[in-house]
Motif scaffolding. Sequence first.
Motif, PDB file in Angstrom:
ATOM      1  N   THR A  61     -19.260   8.220  15.410  1.00  0.00           N
ATOM      2  CA  THR A  61     -19.228   6.756  15.439  1.00  0.00           C
ATOM      3  C   THR A  61     -18.141   6.341  16.416  1.00  0.00           C
ATOM      4  O   THR A  61     -17.541   7.184  17.077  1.00  0.00           O
ATOM      5  N   ASN A  62     -17.881   5.050  16.499  1.00  0.00           N
ATOM      6  CA  ASN A  62     -16.773   4.593  17.345  1.00  0.00           C
ATOM      7  C   ASN A  62     -15.882   3.646  16.541  1.00  0.00           C
ATOM      8  O   ASN A  62     -16.234   3.236  15.435  1.00  0.00           O
ATOM      9  N   ALA A  63     -14.742   3.322  17.111  1.00  0.00           N
ATOM     10  CA  ALA A  63     -13.757   2.509  16.399  1.00  0.00           C
ATOM     11  C   ALA A  63     -14.293   1.113  16.076  1.00  0.00           C
ATOM     12  O   ALA A  63     -13.968   0.549  15.022  1.00  0.00           O
ATOM     13  N   HIS A  97     -23.495   6.754  26.761  1.00  0.00           N
ATOM     14  CA  HIS A  97     -24.207   5.554  27.161  1.00  0.00           C
ATOM     15  C   HIS A  97     -23.293   4.416  27.613  1.00  0.00           C
ATOM     16  O   HIS A  97     -23.736   3.514  28.312  1.00  0.00           O
ATOM     17  N   ASP A  98     -22.049   4.439  27.156  1.00  0.00           N
ATOM     18  CA  ASP A  98     -21.100   3.380  27.497  1.00  0.00           C
ATOM     19  C   ASP A  98     -19.722   4.010  27.625  1.00  0.00           C
ATOM     20  O   ASP A  98     -19.042   4.269  26.636  1.00  0.00           O
ATOM     21  N   GLY A  99     -19.310   4.263  28.844  1.00  0.00           N
ATOM     22  CA  GLY A  99     -18.047   4.945  29.118  1.00  0.00           C
ATOM     23  C   GLY A  99     -16.820   4.224  28.600  1.00  0.00           C
ATOM     24  O   GLY A  99     -15.748   4.813  28.502  1.00  0.00           O
TER      25      GLY A  99
END
Length: 150
Positions: A61-63, A97-99
Motif C-alpha cells: 500500500t502507500n502512505a 505506475h506513479d513515481g
Amino acid sequence: MSSGTAAAADVDEALAEFQSQLNLMFAKARTLWKESAARVHPELQPSGYKLLTFVARSGGTNAHQLADCFEMDKSVVSRQVRMLEDLGLLESRPDEHDGRLRVLTATPAAREALAAVRADHADRMRAAMIELTPDEVAVASKVFRILAEA
C-alpha cells in the motif's frame, strides 16, 4: 407501566450492558495491541503495529491509503512509516505506475513475526469462543459488521 414501556426499558438495559461489554473488549484490544507490538519488536508502538498489520495484509500500500484508512494525518503516518522502516519491519519502493508514490511492504521478518502473533490470537479466540455454536458465531459477526457500518 405498559408492556411497550417495559419492553423499551428492557432494550435500553440490554443496550447499556452491551455497550459496557464493548468498552471492556476495546480495553482488552488496546492491551492486546500493545503486547502484540512488543512481540513483533520491542520498540514498536501499538499505532505502528496497526499500520504494519494493514500493510502486511494488503500485500502493499502507500502512505496516502494508510492515512485515509486509519483517518490519520499524513505527517503522523509518515513518521510511523519511517519508524517501521528504521526497525526493519517495512520496505519502501517507487510505485511502478506513479513515481511520486512509494509502495510499502512488510519485510520477511515482519511477516514472520506477524504470522506468529496471528496464530496466537487465533488460538486465544478459539479457546474463548469454544462454547459457541457456529450459528452464534455468525450472529456475533453480524452484530460487529452492523456496528462497523454504522
